[in-house]
Write a protein that holds these residues in place. Structure first.
Motif, short mmCIF file in Angstrom:
data_model
loop_
_atom_site.label_atom_id
_atom_site.label_comp_id
_atom_site.label_asym_id
_atom_site.label_seq_id
_atom_site.Cartn_x
_atom_site.Cartn_y
_atom_site.Cartn_z
N LYS A 177 -5.65 9.08 1.77
CA LYS A 177 -5.47 8.10 1.50
C LYS A 177 -5.47 7.24 2.78
N LYS A 201 -9.72 0.22 1.94
CA LYS A 201 -8.90 1.41 1.17
C LYS A 201 -10.36 2.78 1.49
N GLU A 255 -8.40 -5.53 1.94
CA GLU A 255 -8.03 -4.53 2.22
C GLU A 255 -9.27 -3.45 2.30
N ASN A 300 -5.62 3.08 5.07
CA ASN A 300 -5.98 2.23 5.11
C ASN A 300 -6.19 0.59 5.69
N THR A 356 -0.21 5.12 1.11
CA THR A 356 -1.17 5.57 1.28
C THR A 356 -0.37 7.60 1.58
N SER A 395 0.56 -1.14 0.21
CA SER A 395 0.29 -0.15 -0.14
C SER A 395 0.95 1.12 -0.25
#
Length: 348
Positions: free
Chosen positions: A76, A112, A110, A78, A55, A53
């Motif tokens: 963002k 998000k 996952e 997650n 972010t 990921s």
């Protein structure tokens, strides 16, 4: 048998701030992570996955005056995925565990979310009043939602009669396709006098499940195998466990206590949460909660002594409610509820 699960996390974080003139600052932050969960079952099956990921967060802030800061941000977030432990219990066969992994029932995806926020942090009345406000929008993918679903067990020694192979209801994590949250937060803090301090916070969380099929609702409205397998749409419902309105307020009055270097104080607190749906079906809920607490005491730099009365109004809404498999009436009734009662008025 004890559930054997491992998770390794490796992450890198960095940030950069850039001043555009004296009053405007642009910030960029980012975190890159690798999450590696491992779930092992006594039947010999091991599930392992890697989640990667990135972010980022972007912030622009403008110090309009010494007492007013305006900002906007996009970030963002997650929550790494994993495996649902129910398919890795001791009575589950290797065939059933492998099948659940293959069809995705044993996999928690996952989560998000992109969050967009616009806000202001301000001070007024010679900085005796702090007033902050923010509005935000969250675009949420794969939100984890709790369901009750059956897991096949091979259980000759559990006391069940008839065939040794049966299905047992279990709490189950499924992912909603799309969700959204629109909200507002307001924070006020006022030093009304040198001795009286007031605070008031309000939050609005307007949630919506954009795409989700409920397996629990399917068991209540249909006996069609295809419907039971795919679920019934609850798109448009509110997300579970999120009150739409929250209010907290407090009043604190304090004065010096003689020349002892300590203060006496009187404090009152108010908390309100609107009703919260227990599950995505929006059929069962915990009603509004209103709490009032009071405290009278003496405080120095190193110690505090206080007399308190909590839950003055004797609010009786449950402290916690969770959906739970109804083992005694299964399969006629799948859902039960585990309820933790709230303590009544108490003092000490």
């Amino acid at each position: 048998w004890t559930l054997k699960a491992e998770k390794e996390n490796l992450g890198f974080f960095g940030g950069l701030d850039y001043d555009v003139g004296e009053d405007v600052t642009l910030s960029v932050e980012a975190r890159y992570a690798k999450d590696s969960p491992v779930q092992k079952a006594p039947n010999g099956v091991t599930a392992q996955e890697n989640y990667y990921s990135l972010t980022p967060r972007f912030i622009a802030s403008w110090q309009a005056t010494d007492d007013v800061n305006l900002y906007t941000s996009a970030a963002k977030g997650n929550k790494p995925g994993g495996c649902f432990y129910g398919f890795f219990d001791a009575p589950v066969t290797a065939e059933d565990t492998n099948e659940a992994i293959a069809n995705g029932r044993a996999v928690i995806k996952e989560e998000k979310a992109w969050t967009y926020e616009l806000g202001a942090k301000t001070q007024w009345l010679d900085r005796r009043l702090t007033a902050n406000v923010a509005v935000y929008y969250i675009d949420w993918t794969n939100q984890a939602v709790n369901e009750i679903e059956n897991v096949s067990w091979d259980c000759p020694d559990t006391g069940f009669t008839g065939t040794q192979s049966t299905s047992i209801p279990n709490n189950f994590i499924r992912n909603a396709g799309e969700s959204q949250v629109t909200g507002t937060e307001i924070e006020l803090a006022l030093a009304a006098t040198d001795n009286l301090f007031l605070t008031l916070n309000y939050g609005l969380q307007d949630t919506k499940l954009e795409s989700y099929n409920s397996l629990v609702l399917a068991t209540l409205v249909s006996d069609d195998p295809d419907v039971l397998a795919s679920g019934v749409s609850v798109s448009g419902n509110e997300a579970p466990r999120v009150p739409k309105h929250t209010v907290t307020a407090s009043t604190m009055y304090r004065r010096p206590l003689g020349g002892l270097g300590s203060d006496w104080f009187l404090r009152g607190d108010y908390v309100y949460n609107s009703k919260t749906w227990l599950e995505a079906e929006n059929e069962a809920y915990v009603g509004d909660v209103t709490l009032v607490n009071a405290r009278l005491g003496v405080e120095s730099a190193t110690w505090t002594a206080a007399f308190y009365v909590d839950n003055v109004l004797e609010e009786d809404a449950p402290l916690l409610v969770t959906a739970f498999p109804s083992f005694e009436r299964f399969p006629t009734v799948v859902n039960a509820f585990h309820i933790v009662p709230r303590r009544g008025r108490n003092a000490g």
